[in-house]
Design a protein around this motif. Structure first.
Motif, mmCIF file in Angstrom:
data_model
loop_
_atom_site.group_PDB
_atom_site.id
_atom_site.type_symbol
_atom_site.label_atom_id
_atom_site.label_comp_id
_atom_site.label_asym_id
_atom_site.label_seq_id
_atom_site.Cartn_x
_atom_site.Cartn_y
_atom_site.Cartn_z
ATOM 1 N N PHE A 467 38.828 40.022 37.437
ATOM 2 C CA PHE A 467 38.242 38.686 37.504
ATOM 3 C C PHE A 467 36.918 38.793 38.260
ATOM 4 O O PHE A 467 36.687 39.757 38.994
ATOM 5 N N VAL A 468 36.073 37.801 38.022
ATOM 6 C CA VAL A 468 34.746 37.865 38.660
ATOM 7 C C VAL A 468 34.815 37.233 40.051
ATOM 8 O O VAL A 468 35.631 36.350 40.291
ATOM 9 N N PRO A 469 33.948 37.687 40.974
ATOM 10 C CA PRO A 469 33.945 37.086 42.314
ATOM 11 C C PRO A 469 33.268 35.710 42.290
ATOM 12 O O PRO A 469 32.559 35.373 41.340
ATOM 13 N N GLY A 470 33.523 34.928 43.314
ATOM 14 C CA GLY A 470 32.784 33.698 43.524
ATOM 15 C C GLY A 470 33.339 32.485 42.827
ATOM 16 O O GLY A 470 32.699 31.432 42.811
ATOM 17 N N ILE A 471 34.511 32.570 42.197
ATOM 18 C CA ILE A 471 35.073 31.364 41.598
ATOM 19 C C ILE A 471 36.394 31.005 42.280
ATOM 20 O O ILE A 471 37.249 30.327 41.718
ATOM 21 N N GLY A 472 36.539 31.458 43.505
ATOM 22 C CA GLY A 472 37.657 30.998 44.326
ATOM 23 C C GLY A 472 38.979 31.694 44.075
ATOM 24 O O GLY A 472 40.022 31.219 44.519
ATOM 25 N N LEU A 473 38.966 32.822 43.378
ATOM 26 C CA LEU A 473 40.228 33.493 43.087
ATOM 27 C C LEU A 473 40.545 34.632 44.046
ATOM 28 O O LEU A 473 41.667 35.145 44.039
ATOM 29 N N GLU A 474 39.536 35.031 44.874
ATOM 30 C CA GLU A 474 39.728 36.231 45.682
ATOM 31 C C GLU A 474 40.931 36.119 46.611
ATOM 32 O O GLU A 474 41.784 36.998 46.651
ATOM 33 N N ILE A 475 40.986 34.997 47.364
ATOM 34 C CA ILE A 475 41.973 34.914 48.442
ATOM 35 C C ILE A 475 43.394 34.923 47.874
ATOM 36 O O ILE A 475 44.280 35.611 48.376
ATOM 37 N N TRP A 476 43.615 34.183 46.753
ATOM 38 C CA TRP A 476 44.969 34.117 46.193
ATOM 39 C C TRP A 476 45.415 35.486 45.707
ATOM 40 O O TRP A 476 46.567 35.885 45.893
ATOM 41 N N ASN A 477 44.511 36.202 45.073
ATOM 42 C CA ASN A 477 44.872 37.526 44.566
ATOM 43 C C ASN A 477 45.113 38.520 45.690
ATOM 44 O O ASN A 477 46.022 39.345 45.615
ATOM 45 N N LEU A 478 44.300 38.424 46.736
ATOM 46 C CA LEU A 478 44.483 39.352 47.853
ATOM 47 C C LEU A 478 45.833 39.108 48.526
ATOM 48 O O LEU A 478 46.568 40.049 48.833
ATOM 49 N N LEU A 479 46.159 37.822 48.716
ATOM 50 C CA LEU A 479 47.459 37.499 49.321
ATOM 51 C C LEU A 479 48.589 38.067 48.467
ATOM 52 O O LEU A 479 49.544 38.662 48.979
ATOM 53 N N SER A 480 48.472 37.890 47.166
ATOM 54 C CA SER A 480 49.489 38.403 46.257
ATOM 55 C C SER A 480 49.671 39.907 46.427
ATOM 56 O O SER A 480 50.793 40.408 46.493
ATOM 57 N N THR A 481 48.543 40.620 46.482
ATOM 58 C CA THR A 481 48.629 42.075 46.571
ATOM 59 C C THR A 481 49.233 42.505 47.896
ATOM 60 O O THR A 481 50.065 43.424 47.932
ATOM 61 N N VAL A 482 48.829 41.823 48.986
ATOM 62 C CA VAL A 482 49.417 42.155 50.291
ATOM 63 C C VAL A 482 50.920 41.939 50.243
ATOM 64 O O VAL A 482 51.717 42.778 50.682
ATOM 65 N N GLY A 483 51.331 40.816 49.628
ATOM 66 C CA GLY A 483 52.760 40.541 49.494
ATOM 67 C C GLY A 483 53.467 41.635 48.717
ATOM 68 O O GLY A 483 54.567 42.065 49.083
#
Lengths: 643, 205
Positions: A467-483
């Motif tokens: 996915f591309v940066p800057g459209i508000g998806l970074e934090i949700w995906n990072l949390l998912s991966t950490v989980g």
């Protein structure tokens, strides 16, 4: 080989093994290849399904690592496609569903007071076919690439011109073969529950796990044929150039979607109903109360089973079937939420006022209730066509079905495993490590999948490599991966706990949880003949009534009611090579079909046919068990089980 | 473990096992299998119906289907079911000669039906209807071919019973094994009635 001795018949010397004499190995590899014992096959199912679960988890972890940051290039798009396809196929067909079937293999006969399934050799055949099918699909990773068309494999993406590689063939043939195993096992379970119940065990006394497996088995026998036919049609298109899914010839590729989901939606219930059954055993035991609303839970299960075949189009709301069809299926999809809700309230009613013991098993059961309910609520949201128009094929859907499949079925099966491990091995699992694992697993599960709701609502599509940066998806995906990483640790601890339990678990005794159903009335692990005497059942929760007759009736059950029924002794079915041989022949069959070598296919079918005849004509074999006095005199039996 | 609990003996599994419904497992199993098999044929027939009249090129059903010919083969298959009833009745009466005769007759009539089908397939291919030619060909051959495979398995099964009845003489005690084969045979017959109606007769209404 410690596991090799579980429930093994005693050695009585090795008679010569000719072709039509039943083998009698009791230890070692051959004893496992020829076994027809439902307990051993149950263990094989559970171990195999957890190995596949591990593989599916590694695939999931790779997917999450790829999606940890935007514009990531860890996995190539092609390999990413293979990973999400294999993850879906593995988890649905090779991991979660066989977990339920494995538990059923082990515990359905024990719960109904039988000594095996109705057709023990067919049961072995079912397991080996599942094993062969799974093995076949996984060899695709080394033979030109795994399937990469998604676990739903929509036509015409699967046509030879659109997908010339072998991956799709591996998918179609592998599921075709393993589906045969699932079908025969389901038929076997139906006959077993209908016909093998102990004297006095009426249908309204059958333990809930067995009831749910009965309904599940009916779903399997009606849902798998459409899938099998659809897989066959695609393979005919790919092998013999037929036109089933060729739009240029007038065919409608949407037919695949219909056939797939006529199978696929019942499949959801095929996965979740056994989980409901496990929960219906765990919660009453650890609340020290009978299951609240037993008949209503059964009726809800039957209703779910029927309605499961009437909701498939809600997977196809965005395919343009029109407002009338969409409305009808939206209504049925919402209606099916009602019996599921009834069950949740029944479990809550069982806990209510009970003496609750928060064992690891019970913790997972409670986590199931919460997590599954959240998944159910997003399911109701997705039953609304306009909402699906927005959320379809986004991470919202991914979050939804992981909440019901992972948070529902998986947590329930882990709960069941903690519950039944002492019965299977005679040893207790470590509760402290178990609870630690629980507090890692469940929060990390939420950390993976809860953020995906938001990523999905913001429009993040599923099955997309980055996915591309800057459209508000970074934090949700990072949390998912950490989980996902934390959950990986939790899974390792879980496996460690199982291994430690095998190696140095404390003796469990016959009935460590003070439980309610018949499997707890025999030793842990049960002898190969399951019960000294076939139990005679006087009431629901048969073992509880045996233990505490006063608490149920205010008076003792009359002695005459527990007269042994099997005075003539019992017959324990003999082992056999032929289920294994017939199933193994399906491996060259699959490769022959894959590489369009019809000679290999023909010879393999011939082997299957010959094995079938040998199966029919081999001797009865097995062992005769005198019951009653002879067994009572056996001094080796006692509390704590046999070595 | 002492030896007396584990005497390995060769005897039938019938005694000491309690059956909740008093029905043989094998009979229940056949009913469950047939229930599942209905879904197999249902899906194939559904596919046929969905693609009916969607073929872009000929030959179309009315160009090739021959009602009189298939009526004869359908009649033969129906009569084989009648012989099946006679075979089971004879076995129950312990009339082993007639049991063998009628069982062989069922398989023979089934083989006649299969012969008709093979003739029909060859004839249709001559007329230009192939598996790959149009949607009618694709769906017709796979549907009727699957039914043909069911008939062939049934024939093999009945001939196996026929041969086995000489190897190890059958009596009325073995009736359930014939009855189960009969259930299968009647079912396959019934499926053909549906196929004959939906695929053949409907085209000429």
């Amino acid at each position: 080989m410690a596991i090799g001795k579980l429930g093994a018949p005693p050695v009585v010397g090795q008679p010569p093994n000719t072709l039509l004499t039943r083998p009698t190995w009791t230890e070692g590899l051959f004893s496992w290849l020829t076994t027809v014992d439902h307990k051993r096959l149950g263990i094989l199912y559970l171990v195999t399904s957890f190995i596949f679960f591990g593989l599916g988890s590694i695939e999931a972890l790779l997917i999450r690592l790829q999606l940890a940051i935007p514009d990531n290039t860890l996995l190539s798009p092609d390999f990413y496609n293979q990973m999400f396809t294999m993850h879906g196929v593995t988890m649905v067909f090779l991991a979660i569903m066989p977990m339920g079937i494995g538990l059923a293999n082990y515990f359905v006969p024990l719960q109904i007071g039988a000594r095996d399934l109705a057709f023990p050799r067919l049961n072995a055949f079912g397991y080996w076919v599942y094993f062969v099918g799974g093995l076949f699909i996984y060899t695709s990773l080394f033979l030109g690439g795994a399937p990469d068309v998604g676990w739903v494999a929509y036509a015409p993406l699967t046509s030879l011109s659109n997908n010339p590689g072998l991956g799709t063939d591996f998918y179609m043939i592998g599921l075709f073969v393993s589906g045969i195993g699932t079908l025969v096992t389901a038929m076997n379970l139906i006959v077993t529950v209908i016909n093998m119940r102990a004297p006095g065990m009426t249908m309204m006394r059958v333990p809930m796990f067995t009831w749910m497996m009965l309904i599940t088995s009916f779903l399997i026998i009606f849902a798998f044929p459409p899938l099998t036919v659809a897989l066959f049609q695609v393979m005919m298109d790919r092998t013999f150039d037929t036109l089933f899914y060729v739009p240029a010839a007038g065919a409608m590729p949407i037919l695949w979607q219909h056939l797939f989901w006529i199978f696929g939606h019942p499949e959801v219930y095929i996965i979740i109903l056994p989980a409901f059954g496990v929960i219906s055993e765990v919660i009453p035991t650890f609340s020290r109360k009978p299951l609240f609303g037993y008949p209503v839970i059964i009726l809800s299960g039957i209703f779910i089973g029927f309605m499961g075949f009437a909701v498939w189009t809600h997977h196809m709301f965005t395919t343009g079937l029109g407002p009338v069809v969409n409305t009808a299926f939206a209504l049925t999809s919402m209606v099916i939420g009602i019996p599921t809700g009834i069950k949740v309230f029944n479990w809550l009613g069982t806990i209510w006022g009970g003496k609750v013991r928060l064992t690891t098993s019970m913790l997972y059961a409670i986590a199931f209730l919460v997590t599954f309910t959240v998944g159910g609520i997003t399911g109701i949201m997705l039953a609304v066509p306009p909402f699906t128009a927005q959320a379809h094929d986004t991470y919202f859907v991914v979050a939804h079905f992981h909440f019901v499949m992972g948070g529902g079925a998986l947590l329930a099966f882990i709960s069941g495993l903690y519950y039944w491990f002492p019965k299977i091995t005679g040893k207790l699992l470590d509760e402290r490590l178990g609870k630690l694992t629980f507090w890692i697993m469940v929060p990390s599960f939420w950390l993976i999948f809860f953020p995906q709701h938001f990523a999905g609502l913001m429009g993040m599509p599923r099955r997309t490599q980055t996915f591309v940066p800057g459209i508000g998806l970074e934090i949700w995906n990072l949390l998912s991966t950490v989980g996902a990483l934390i959950m990986g640790v939790g899974l390792i601890l879980f496996v460690l706990n199982i291994i430690l339990g095998f190696v140095r678990g404390k003796p469990a005794g016959n009935d460590p949880w003070d439980a309610r159903t018949l499997e707890w009335s025999t030793t842990s692990p049960p002898p190969y003949y399951d019960f000294d005497r076939q139990p005679v059942v006087n009431d629901r929760d048969a073992h509880w009534v045996q233990k505490y007759p006063e608490s149920v009736h205010g008076e003792r059950v009359p002695e005459s009611a527990s007269e042994p029924y099997d005075r003539g002794g019992a017959h324990i079915p003999g082992q056999s090579w032929y289920p294994f041989v017939a199933a193994l022949a399906l491996l060259p069959f699959s490769y022959g079909w894959l590489y369009d070598n019809m000679w290999v296919v023909g010879i393999s079918m011939l082997v299957v046919t010959v094995a079938t005849y040998a199966w029919a004509l081999e001797g009865v074999g097995g062992k005769h068990i005198p019951v009653g006095d002879a067994l009572d005199a056996d001094t080796e039996r006692g509390e704590g089980g046999r070595s | 473990m002492s030896a007396h609990t584990a005497a390995s003996v060769d005897h039938t599994a019938s005694h000491g096992t309690y059956k909740s419904t008093n029905l043989p497992d094998i009979k229940l199993m056949m009913w469950v299998f047939l229930a599942s098999d209905i879904m197999f044929f249902g899906t194939l027939l559904g596919t046929y119906l969905v693609y009916r009249n969607r073929s872009l090129t000929g030959p179309f059903p009315t160009d090739v289907l021959d009602i009189p010919l298939t009526t004869v083969s359908t009649f033969v298959l129906l009569m084989s079911s009648f012989l099946m009833v006679l075979a089971l009745h004879s076995l129950r009466q312990d009339d082993i000669f007639k049991f063998r005769l009628w069982t062989f007759g069922v398989a023979f009539f089934g083989a006649i039906f299969l012969g008709f089908q093979i003739y029909e397939f060859i004839h249709f291919v001559d007329l230009g209807l192939t598996l790959q030619g149009n949607l009618f060909g694709t769906t017709f051959y796979v549907l009727t071919g699957t039914h043909g495979v069911h008939v062939a398995i049934g024939i093999l099964w009945l001939l196996s019973i026929f041969v086995h009845s000489f190897v190890k003489p059958w009596t009325s005690k073995d009736e359930v094994y014939l009855e189960v084969a009969g259930l299968y045979w009647h079912f396959v017959d019934l499926v053909w009635i549906v196929i004959f109606t939906v695929v053949y007769l409907v085209e000429f209404i």
